[in-house]
Structure formats: C-alpha cells, structure tokens
Motif scaffolding. Structure first.
Motif, short mmCIF file in Angstrom:
data_model
loop_
_atom_site.label_atom_id
_atom_site.label_comp_id
_atom_site.label_asym_id
_atom_site.label_seq_id
_atom_site.Cartn_x
_atom_site.Cartn_y
_atom_site.Cartn_z
N SER A 194 -13.12 36.14 8.15
CA SER A 194 -14.29 36.69 8.07
C SER A 194 -14.81 36.94 9.42
O SER A 194 -14.99 36.00 9.95
N PRO A 195 -14.96 38.21 9.94
CA PRO A 195 -14.64 39.43 9.09
C PRO A 195 -13.22 39.61 8.99
O PRO A 195 -12.49 38.93 9.97
N VAL A 196 -12.67 40.50 8.37
CA VAL A 196 -11.42 41.10 8.05
C VAL A 196 -11.38 42.40 8.96
O VAL A 196 -11.79 43.23 8.83
N LEU A 197 -10.44 42.29 10.10
CA LEU A 197 -10.42 43.36 10.96
C LEU A 197 -9.49 44.40 10.35
O LEU A 197 -8.12 44.41 10.93
N LYS A 198 -9.85 44.94 9.56
CA LYS A 198 -8.78 46.02 8.61
C LYS A 198 -8.40 47.13 9.69
O LYS A 198 -7.00 47.71 9.63
N SER A 199 -9.15 47.63 10.80
CA SER A 199 -8.81 48.73 11.55
C SER A 199 -7.65 48.17 12.46
O SER A 199 -6.77 49.07 12.92
N LEU A 200 -7.48 47.00 12.65
CA LEU A 200 -6.46 46.26 13.38
C LEU A 200 -5.16 45.83 12.75
O LEU A 200 -4.13 45.42 13.17
N LYS A 201 -5.11 46.11 11.34
CA LYS A 201 -3.97 45.75 10.55
C LYS A 201 -2.50 46.37 11.30
O LYS A 201 -2.40 47.43 11.33
N GLY A 202 -1.76 45.34 11.33
CA GLY A 202 -0.47 45.63 12.02
C GLY A 202 -0.34 45.39 13.42
O GLY A 202 0.77 45.35 13.86
N VAL A 203 -1.33 45.23 13.90
CA VAL A 203 -1.31 44.91 15.40
C VAL A 203 -1.13 43.44 15.65
O VAL A 203 -1.83 42.84 15.11
N ARG A 204 -0.03 43.42 16.63
CA ARG A 204 0.01 41.89 17.19
C ARG A 204 -0.42 41.85 18.69
O ARG A 204 -0.45 42.51 19.06
N VAL A 205 -0.97 40.57 18.80
CA VAL A 205 -1.51 40.11 19.83
C VAL A 205 -0.94 38.85 20.60
O VAL A 205 -0.58 37.83 19.84
N LYS A 206 -0.55 38.81 21.77
CA LYS A 206 -0.24 37.67 22.25
C LYS A 206 -0.96 37.03 23.13
O LYS A 206 -1.95 37.71 23.75
N GLY A 207 -1.38 35.67 22.98
CA GLY A 207 -2.50 35.05 23.81
C GLY A 207 -2.61 33.49 23.28
O GLY A 207 -1.49 32.93 22.98
N LEU A 226 -0.82 38.26 14.05
CA LEU A 226 -0.93 39.38 13.54
C LEU A 226 -2.21 39.52 12.64
O LEU A 226 -2.46 38.85 11.95
N PHE A 227 -2.67 40.77 12.78
CA PHE A 227 -3.88 41.27 12.03
C PHE A 227 -3.46 41.72 10.62
O PHE A 227 -2.45 42.49 10.79
N THR A 228 -3.94 41.30 9.71
CA THR A 228 -3.44 41.98 8.32
C THR A 228 -4.83 42.29 7.55
O THR A 228 -6.03 42.38 8.32
N ASP A 229 -4.81 42.74 6.42
CA ASP A 229 -5.73 43.34 5.72
C ASP A 229 -6.60 42.28 5.00
O ASP A 229 -7.33 42.48 4.11
N TYR A 230 -6.14 41.12 5.17
CA TYR A 230 -6.68 39.76 4.62
C TYR A 230 -7.39 38.72 5.53
O TYR A 230 -7.99 37.92 5.27
N GLY A 231 -6.62 38.84 6.83
CA GLY A 231 -6.97 38.03 7.76
C GLY A 231 -6.18 38.07 8.86
O GLY A 231 -5.93 39.07 9.41
N VAL A 232 -5.41 36.98 9.36
CA VAL A 232 -4.39 36.99 10.45
C VAL A 232 -3.15 36.11 9.76
O VAL A 232 -3.42 35.30 9.20
N SER A 233 -2.05 36.31 10.53
CA SER A 233 -0.77 35.83 10.32
C SER A 233 -0.10 35.64 11.78
O SER A 233 -0.64 35.72 12.81
N GLY A 234 1.26 35.53 11.66
CA GLY A 234 1.87 35.17 12.92
C GLY A 234 2.34 33.80 13.18
O GLY A 234 1.72 32.84 12.44
N ILE A 235 3.19 33.46 13.92
CA ILE A 235 3.84 32.06 14.14
C ILE A 235 2.45 31.11 14.69
O ILE A 235 2.49 30.04 14.19
N ALA A 236 1.75 31.72 15.67
CA ALA A 236 0.63 30.98 16.06
C ALA A 236 -0.10 30.48 14.95
O ALA A 236 -0.63 29.10 14.83
N VAL A 237 -0.58 31.24 14.25
CA VAL A 237 -1.53 31.12 13.09
C VAL A 237 -0.82 30.09 12.06
O VAL A 237 -1.46 29.27 11.62
N MET A 238 0.37 30.30 11.83
CA MET A 238 1.26 29.54 10.86
C MET A 238 1.22 28.04 11.45
O MET A 238 0.96 26.89 10.70
N GLN A 239 1.40 27.94 12.80
CA GLN A 239 1.38 26.55 13.42
C GLN A 239 -0.20 25.76 13.39
O GLN A 239 -0.15 24.72 13.08
#
Length: 385
Positions: A194-207, A226-239
């Motif tokens: 929260s918030p869910v940044l739906k406008s950024l869905k599909g955008v990948r960020v390195k940081g 990775l920004f999604t329509d429910y929150g965030v994903s990506g390898i860093a998030v998984m870890q």
C-alpha cells in the motif's frame, strides 16, 4: 531383495531413486507421485534455465531449526562432480551454477532417462494418505492401492507454486505419525503493498531495497524490483520475503539511486531542466514523481533514496517458490532417518529447510538425497551382511 518406496517424484525423489538403483540394483525402487508427470517444479526453476547451485554455499543462506545439520549436508555434496557422473555437464555463470544447456528440460530428461534405464518404477496419480507400521515393515495407503515397503523415503515437497501439488495431506501424514511440523508459510514470494502503484505495472527498477520494521532495517537487498498490479515482485523482493514474519508490520524502502550518495544526487538534480526527472529514470517513474515537484531538492532526494511502501502481506503459497517450515529436523538423525520410525527417511522441501534464491533450494534437495542414499546403502548392507 528390499522394496524401497520414495514418496514424491521431485528433484530429490528422482535423484535418490537413481542413486539407489545404481548402488543396489537388486532392490526394487518404486517412486509414487501424486501428479501425472515427474519433476514439474524443476522445469520452472531459474525461469526454465535450472539454477542448480551457488559458489557461496553456506548455511547462512538457509533458514531451519538445525542449521548445523544443514551445513553438514550441503558441504558433503559436490554438485558439479555428482551431476557429471550421471551425464549432466554444468558450468558457473558468476556465482550461479547452470546446466551447460541452460535448459531445465534437459536436466529433467537426463534424470528420467537414467532412472528408467536403471529400472526405477514410477507410479503417477498416487497420493499417499497414510503410513502404518507393520512389524518390521510399513504399509503405505494411497488413493488407489496399498503397498508394503521395507524402506520409505518422504520426498513430497511442499505446496509452494502449485507444481508439486497443493494437497496438504503431506503434512497430515506427518501429524498422524506424531511428528513435529513447523507451520509452513510461503517464502521467496511477492509482496502486497500500500499504495499499489498500478501506473508503474511492468516497470523494473534496479536499486537497493530494505525491509524495515519500527525504523530498524531487518534485511537489505541490492538487485531488481518489479512493480505489479498488487504490489511488488522481482528477485530482490523474493529474497526479502524470506525474512517476513506473520503479525509483524513492515515497510519496504526503495533506493532508486543507490549508486549515488545523497549529496551527489542533490548536485545532479540541481542541474536538471524543467523536464524534472526525465533522463534520470524510467519515464513512467519520472511521470509518477511529477507530483513531488513542489519539494525542495533535499526533500526530493530523501524520497528517491528512501521511497516507502507499506507491506500489507505476502502472496499465497501458490505463488511462492518454497515454503518455510515443514518437518522439524529435530525429528531426524544426521542421516535424515526419522528417530521414531527406523527405515523411514525425509529429505528435500518436506523438511524445515528453506534457502534463498540462487540455487540453494535445489542444492539442498540433491544434497539431502545424496545423504539419504549413503545411509540406506549402509543400513541395507549392514542388515544383509
């Protein structure tokens, strides 16, 4: 001749079946699998490339109730050497070990071909419902048959990711046997935010991304989000998700410019034109940050270096790569034999062992199978001599 039944045709189960048949060809090796085909989860590993192991193999990359035992098991196994013995050539890419083919399918094909050639019997759509002791043997009850076994190996995996089956009977079996099961919870999974940044869905960020509770950093990961329509994903998030605990309140802080210090980013922004953040970051992110144009440069930099998202929870088991929890390692010996049930072993994901992303979970799956294979060979030999 002994009848050895392996419950589960995942990575550890199939590998063990091959090892046992190679070491003791006179014994009958049966693998029971609740799905219609074997090694389904393996095929999805490493985005289909099958990340098998990691140069930095240490128990610090795992969570368990017996890390000393985990360290012994993973150190005792040389993935490159053992895979080459069955005809699978592997190479390191940085710290990550992959098959030379970079195809999980080729790994599956090698394992199944070698196992079937050796004479392993695979039976599919067999959900094990109960295991009962019968004098010096065990009775296995499935959804369609009863089997008498001299040795049983529990390799049922977990319900993570749907691919090994979502039936929770694997844990019910353990509870029926009065074994301690640490509550399984999803790990290596995405966050609801929260918030869910739906406008950024599909955008990948390195940081650099930080899991924070009460202003204290629990863990930090440098990598990709990775920004999604429910929150965030990506390898860093998984870890980071592997450090998540129920009933805790966390924030996720994003550093969009981890290569620059606060002062360096201030200097860079002071030279920007009216385009604001265009040219410095992804267009969609720059557009989303336009609402902060009223901030001073110092305030804006603080936001870019510590952008907060509230974590509302983790996604469900069907989206997870692994589960934290499972059969407590306090229930097994160093050989992974159940202390209460001689000649029953447990290995792989059914155990309370969960690794980070990067080949750690597959390494443990194979390493635990290797440990069990040596134990069964030793025990069967002793009893037959």
């Amino acid at each position: 001749m002994k009848k050895i039944v392996i419950v589960g045709a995942g990575a550890s189960g199939v590998y063990l079946s091959l090892l046992l048949k190679q070491q003791m060809p006179q014994n009958q090796i049966i693998v029971l699998e609740q799905n219609k085909s074997p090694l389904k989860k393996l095929l999805a590993t490493g985005n289909g490339r099958c990340n098998l192991s990691n140069r930095k193999m240490h128990s610090q990359y795992y969570q368990s109730d017996q890390l000393k035992m985990v360290q012994s098991i993973i150190q005792d196994f040389d993935m490159v050497e053992q895979m080459q013995k069955i005809g699978l050539y592997c190479v390191y890419q940085g710290d990550l070990l992959y098959p030379k083919s970079e195809q999980a399918l080729s790994v599956r094909n090698v394992f199944m071909q070698r196992s079937e050639e050796a004479g392993v019997v695979f039976q599919y759509e067999q959900e094990v419902l109960q295991i009962q002791r019968q004098k010096h043997q065990y009775l296995i009850k499935t959804n369609s048959q009863n089997i008498i076994a001299d040795v049983i190996v529990l390799a049922m995996g977990s319900e993570a990711g749907k691919l090994s089956g979502m039936n929770t009977s694997r844990y019910e079996i353990l509870k029926q046997m009065h074994l301690k099961v640490v509550e399984p919870v999803p790990s290596l999974v995405q966050f609801y935010t929260s918030p869910v940044l739906k406008s950024l869905k599909g955008v990948r960020v390195k940081g650099t991304f930080s899991l924070v509770e009460n202003e204290k950093c629990i863990h930090q990961e440098k990598g990709e989000l990775l920004f999604t329509d429910y929150g965030v994903s990506g390898i860093a998030v998984m870890q980071l998700s592997s450090f998540y605990q129920k009933h805790h309140h966390y924030q996720l802080y994003i550093d969009f410019f981890d290569e620059l210090s606060h002062n360096q980013l201030c200097q860079l922004l002071s030279k920007q034109s009216s385009l604001f953040l265009e040219g410095l970051m992804n267009h969609k992110i720059a557009k989303a940050f336009q609402k902060y144009q009223y901030l001073s440069i110092d305030q804006l930099v603080s936001l870019l270096k510590h952008y907060p998202l509230e974590i509302k929870g983790i996604r469900e088991a069907s989206y997870a790569q692994v589960m934290k929890g499972g059969l407590s390692l306090k229930e097994v010996t160093e050989d992974l034999e159940l202390k209460q049930y001689p000649c029953i072993y447990a290995m792989g994901e059914i155990l309370n062992v969960a690794g980070m992303c990067g080949g750690y979970n597959l390494h443990f799956a194979f390493a635990s199978a290797y440990r069990v294979a040596k134990a069964i060979e030793r025990n069967v030999y002793v009893k037959n001599s």
